[in-house]
Design an enzyme around this catalytic site. Structure first.
Site, PDB file in Angstrom:
ATOM      1  CG  HIS A   1      -4.278  -0.195  -1.037  1.00 36.98           C
ATOM      2  ND1 HIS A   1      -3.513  -0.099  -2.187  1.00 36.98           N
ATOM      3  CD2 HIS A   1      -3.473  -0.768  -0.101  1.00 36.98           C
ATOM      4  CE1 HIS A   1      -2.312  -0.592  -1.954  1.00 36.98           C
ATOM      5  NE2 HIS A   1      -2.261  -1.010  -0.691  1.00 36.98           N
TER       6      HIS A   1
ATOM      7  CG  ASP B   1       4.121  -1.136   3.058  1.00 37.22           C
ATOM      8  OD1 ASP B   1       3.050  -1.674   3.400  1.00 37.22           O
ATOM      9  OD2 ASP B   1       4.225  -0.463   2.003  1.00 37.22           O
ATOM     10  CG  HIS B   2       1.340   1.388   5.363  1.00 33.99           C
ATOM     11  ND1 HIS B   2       1.160   2.725   5.085  1.00 33.99           N
ATOM     12  CD2 HIS B   2       1.666   0.805   4.171  1.00 33.99           C
ATOM     13  CE1 HIS B   2       1.363   2.940   3.786  1.00 33.99           C
ATOM     14  NE2 HIS B   2       1.667   1.787   3.222  1.00 33.99           N
TER      15      HIS B   2
END
Length: 306
Positions: free
Chosen positions: A138, A65-66
């Site tokens: 993360h 998603d990045h």
């Protein structure tokens, strides 16, 4: 002045109402893109930002998603006629990921330079901008970014005259770090410049837990763009498990770091309307706003606000 366009504010997967993570910085006509999730090109087209002048692409981490919007964007930039090098900065593993993505866009008309997990700050745009990174917390190697836009000292005509600097050298000394010898006399830029001026600090943190060890890195940011994956305080267990933040946690982090303004972004797909949870943030840090796709910001240097 620094112009920022928040291109995508979603996390996880693109939806009809939010594109995925991406932010564009425009400074002196040059552009820096931070993250490139699916839909970034569409959002850029809608915002009218243009593609050709992107010099740097910064990736926080290599979750899809990045980063999955990157191959298409690189091809579009190539089709725009660009020939100058583009530099991609990212965390550990970015080089391997880029090798895979580049299989789909082998024949670009420009060079791509990759800087993996930089250990030192990087000065760009004639040293007017310093990019710094730090390791975030993360589920994959992840970088947080800080951008410090320097503000050169003001020209001081009285100082230049009192130091006997010839007028023909005033402009050259303002723009050059080097001293200039003229008719046997050496002139330096401090002979024509006044006091130093405060710069502008803009920071970004996504995706990550809010660790105390990060506070100094984000200290005194004029604006912090920070993930707020979960708006509901009751989702704290999900935030801990998935290494994300709630609105309240992001707000507390901004407050502890003495940031001037917080913009929340990277919203969970399950959160249809982030504004419904804004009080969970503003009750902790009042100067918080909810980011929206294609929201624009024009940030001025402190002297420009006087």
């Amino acid at each position: 002045m620094v112009d920022i366009t928040l291109l995508g504010t979603g996390g996880g997967m693109p939806t009809p109402y939010r594109f995925l993570s991406s932010l564009l910085i425009n400074f002196k006509g040059r552009k820096i893109l931070v993250d490139c999730g699916e839909g970034t090109q569409v959002s850029m087209k809608m915002a009218g930002t243009g593609f050709k002048a992107i010099d740097y692409i910064l990736i926080t981490h290599c979750h899809g998603d990045h980063i999955f919007g990157l191959p298409g964007l690189l091809q579009t930039i190539g089709n725009s006629g660009r020939e100058e090098k583009i530099t991609i900065i990212g965390p550990s593993g970015i080089r391997e990921v880029m090798d895979g993505l580049m299989v789909t866009c082998k024949y670009l008309p420009y060079e791509i330079e990759i800087i993996e997990n930089p250990t030192h700050s990087i000065s760009i745009f004639d040293d007017d901008l310093i990019i710094s990174t730090m390791e975030a917390d993360h589920t994959a190697p992840c970088l947080g970014y800080s951008f410090y836009f320097k503000r050169s000292a003001k020209f001081d005509i009285k100082k230049a005259e009192s130091n006997g600097v010839p007028k023909m050298l005033w402009n050259k000394l303002q723009k050059s770090e080097e001293s200039i010898e003229h008719e046997g006399i050496v002139y330096t830029r401090d002979m024509v410049l006044g006091r130093g001026r405060e710069g502008l600090k803009i920071s970004l943190l996504t995706d990550s837990r809010p660790l105390d060890s990060m506070i100094d890195f984000y200290k005194d940011s004029d604006m912090l763009f920070c993930e707020g994956t979960y708006g509901d305080n009751g989702d704290i267990d999900k935030a801990v498990k998935n290494k994300h933040m709630t609105f309240a946690e992001a707000a507390a982090f901004a407050k502890n770091a003495d940031c001037k303004k917080l913009c929340l972004t990277h919203f969970s797909v399950a959160m249809m309307e982030p504004k419904d949870y804004i009080e969970n943030a503003t009750s902790v840090f009042e100067n918080t706003i909810i980011g929206e796709d294609r929201m624009e910001f024009s940030l001025k240097f402190p002297e420009e606000n006087d």
